[in-house]
Design an enzyme around this catalytic site. Structure first.
Site, PDB file in Angstrom:
ATOM      1  N   GLY A 109      42.838  52.635  56.653  1.00 41.91           N
ATOM      2  CA  GLY A 109      42.069  52.644  57.725  1.00 41.91           C
ATOM      3  C   GLY A 109      42.779  52.831  59.158  1.00 41.91           C
ATOM      4  O   GLY A 109      44.024  52.376  59.185  1.00 41.91           O
ATOM      5  N   CYS A 147      53.055  54.891  58.034  1.00 42.00           N
ATOM      6  CA  CYS A 147      52.823  54.033  59.045  1.00 42.00           C
ATOM      7  C   CYS A 147      52.022  52.804  58.295  1.00 42.00           C
ATOM      8  O   CYS A 147      51.222  52.865  57.403  1.00 42.00           O
ATOM      9  CB  CYS A 147      51.884  54.755  60.066  1.00 42.00           C
ATOM     10  SG  CYS A 147      52.543  56.025  61.012  1.00 42.00           S
ATOM     11  N   HIS A 182      48.964  49.423  54.414  1.00 40.87           N
ATOM     12  CA  HIS A 182      49.172  50.788  54.848  1.00 40.87           C
ATOM     13  C   HIS A 182      48.006  51.349  55.623  1.00 40.87           C
ATOM     14  O   HIS A 182      47.189  51.130  55.529  1.00 40.87           O
ATOM     15  CB  HIS A 182      49.484  51.421  53.570  1.00 40.87           C
ATOM     16  CG  HIS A 182      50.289  52.652  53.634  1.00 40.87           C
ATOM     17  ND1 HIS A 182      49.510  53.935  53.943  1.00 40.87           N
ATOM     18  CD2 HIS A 182      51.614  52.876  53.795  1.00 40.87           C
ATOM     19  CE1 HIS A 182      50.778  55.109  53.965  1.00 40.87           C
ATOM     20  NE2 HIS A 182      51.778  54.205  53.972  1.00 40.87           N
ATOM     21  N   HIS A 183      48.681  52.248  56.759  1.00 42.62           N
ATOM     22  CA  HIS A 183      47.595  52.901  57.677  1.00 42.62           C
ATOM     23  C   HIS A 183      46.664  53.696  57.065  1.00 42.62           C
ATOM     24  O   HIS A 183      45.725  53.991  57.384  1.00 42.62           O
ATOM     25  CB  HIS A 183      48.409  53.515  58.748  1.00 42.62           C
ATOM     26  CG  HIS A 183      47.983  53.456  60.216  1.00 42.62           C
ATOM     27  ND1 HIS A 183      46.463  53.549  60.209  1.00 42.62           N
ATOM     28  CD2 HIS A 183      48.553  53.254  61.355  1.00 42.62           C
ATOM     29  CE1 HIS A 183      46.456  53.197  61.524  1.00 42.62           C
ATOM     30  NE2 HIS A 183      47.450  53.229  62.286  1.00 42.62           N
ATOM     31  N   SER A 184      47.113  54.211  55.700  1.00 39.15           N
ATOM     32  CA  SER A 184      45.814  55.280  54.994  1.00 39.15           C
ATOM     33  C   SER A 184      44.793  54.436  54.569  1.00 39.15           C
ATOM     34  O   SER A 184      43.797  55.091  54.404  1.00 39.15           O
ATOM     35  CB  SER A 184      46.696  55.706  53.849  1.00 39.15           C
ATOM     36  OG  SER A 184      47.214  54.645  52.984  1.00 39.15           O
TER      37      SER A 184
END
Length: 484
Positions: free
Chosen positions: A158, A42, A154-156
């Site tokens: 936050g 994501c 990238h959703h990692s």
């Protein structure tokens, strides 16, 4: 892990440890690891309009002073055998994260070009050998701006709310270039469960309702994992929808219209947005799917939105600014996300105000539930007991059995600037999850941006859906004025 993976890990560590000293590392949170699973790759994307042509030098200098100083935006994510993954600080070369294409300023359809550019961007992978974010600056004049910038992360790094709030913390007031944006009131949707419990614990009946609602919501969550699927409609994506590019379209609405409806119906802005979504989706499905014998909809259609709730309240702009100054997140950053499954009524009400009334009733009930806390805790337990792949399988199945994602974010009421560039609009969204439709509302100044991220195989006319949503707001507003 094969020899190529080991070699890549060693390369990343050499890049991260540029001074020959041992770098301070942090483990990736379970949710950050989840966002690296193949079916949950994501990303958060923010499209911003600039009131003047973009000066590339100023933008890069602004990034050096703000975003690059945030620990998550200046660390690589390293995965090696026997470890769960960790953040390793690295030296950021801003030029490696900026894309400034040479464009024709007199192109015939700049708005269409920007839309196509963003859609193409959602179909490309990010380079994992450097911090996973990038900025694209397009010096083309659109209907709403002199130029457009696109930030992809990238959703990692936050949760979406924190990332957009961090972006705003990098800006300053246009009227006072030395001042951060004023704090904004957090919407009822993002109220954390602990604060809700404190608000309701004074009444036994209210506390009992919280317990009963939570039990019911947990049962529905488990049923959704096991067998309960939303009705198959034109809004649901097919298998593999998470891997396909997304078309992101947006439209500007007047915030005063939402406030007018909110006041008349004693609701919240979030209730109005949910009501508009329900009305717009009903209109779209009625006309495009079920209109062969006249406008009608299937009875008792089950359509639900998945809402991600940050269990830990998002820090304010001042706190985020201090994170960048100190280059430390402390304990106030990270993906602590729970799910809420929210029913979206698909029905043709005679009175348009019924959409908001029904949305308010659903939202009020969801506020009296610890559903998000349970889903967060259950995911964490699965990770610790069975590993990240088990948690990913659970989340993927639940999301696939629902129809869409929904979110909203309250933005500042004053105009903001980044590196001397006044921001005319902000349209944020996300992609990479197994939904064909994501609906996001973003307020900024006296406007509201309604943003759709769609899989065009499922929704080939995203602008028509956008129009249906805008028309629904108009009909609800007319109905309010008619009551006066």
């Amino acid at each position: 892990m094969d020899s190529r993976d080991c070699g890549r890990t060693r390369k990343l560590l050499r890049m991260a440890n540029t001074n020959g000293e041992e770098a301070e590392e942090e483990p990736l949170s379970p949710t950050a690891r989840l966002f690296h699973e193949p079916r949950f790759n994501c990303h958060v994307i923010a499209i911003m309009g600039s009131a003047k042509k973009i000066d590339f030098g100023s933008i890069k200098a602004g990034l050096e002073q703000t975003l690059v100083r945030h620990p998550r935006f200046s660390s690589v994510q390293v995965f090696s055998e026997g470890k769960l993954g960790r953040w390793v600080p690295t030296k950021v070369v801003v030029d490696d994260h900026c894309v400034f294409p040479d464009l024709d300023p007199d192109m015939p359809d700049p708005d269409g070009f920007v839309e196509d550019y963003v859609a193409a961007l959602t179909g490309t992978a990010m380079d994992t050998s450097k911090p996973m974010w990038e900025l694209h600056a397009l010096n083309v004049k659109t209907k709403e701006a002199e130029a457009v910038a696109i930030l992809r992360a990238h959703h990692s790094l936050g949760d979406g709310t924190s990332l957009v709030s961090l972006l705003l913390a990098c800006t300053r007031k246009t009227s006072d270039p030395d001042s951060l944006p004023a704090a904004v009131r957090v919407s009822e949707r993002s109220r954390s469960p602990p604060s809700m419990l404190k608000a309701t614990s004074g009444t036994f009946w209210m506390l009992l309702r919280v317990v009963l609602n939570t039990i019911v919501d947990v049962c529905f969550f488990l049923a959704t994992y096991l067998f309960l699927r939303d009705t198959e409609t034109a809004l649901k994506g097919a298998e593999g929808v998470e891997f396909r590019p997304k078309r992101i379209v947006h439209r500007t609405l007047e915030l005063d219209e939402f406030k007018l409806i909110k006041t008349e119906l004693d609701a919240t802005i979030n209730d109005v947005m949910l009501g508009v979504t329900s009305a717009g989706l009903s209109r779209y499905l009625s006309r495009t799917t079920y209109s062969a014998g006249g406008d009608h909809l299937p009875k008792n259609a089950l359509v639900r939105a998945t809402i991600l709730v940050n269990i830990r309240p998002t820090p304010g702009f001042q706190v985020m600014a201090k994170m960048m100054e100190s280059r430390s997140t402390g304990s106030q950053w990270g993906n602590w996300l729970g799910y809420v499954l929210l029913p979206i009524p698909i029905v043709l009400y005679e009175d348009p105000l019924d959409y908001v009334r029904k949305a308010k009733a659903i939202a009020d009930r969801k506020k009296l539930s610890f559903e998000s806390l349970f889903t967060f805790a259950s995911s964490a337990m699965l990770v610790s007991t069975f590993g990240i792949k088990a948690a990913a399988a659970l989340s993927h199945r639940v999301i696939c059995n629902t129809t869409l994602s929904f979110s909203n974010l309250v933005g500042p009421a004053e105009e903001l600037s980044f590196a001397g560039h006044p921001i005319t609009f902000l349209a944020a969204s996300a992609y990479g999850h197994p939904h064909a439709l994501t609906v996001h509302f973003q307020s900024y100044m006296d406007k509201v941006k309604m943003v759709l991220a769609v899989d065009e195989e499922a929704i080939p006319e995203p602008h028509q859906l956008l129009q249906d949503l805008a028309d629904s707001l108009g009909r609800i507003k007319v109905a309010v004025l008619a009551k006066r």
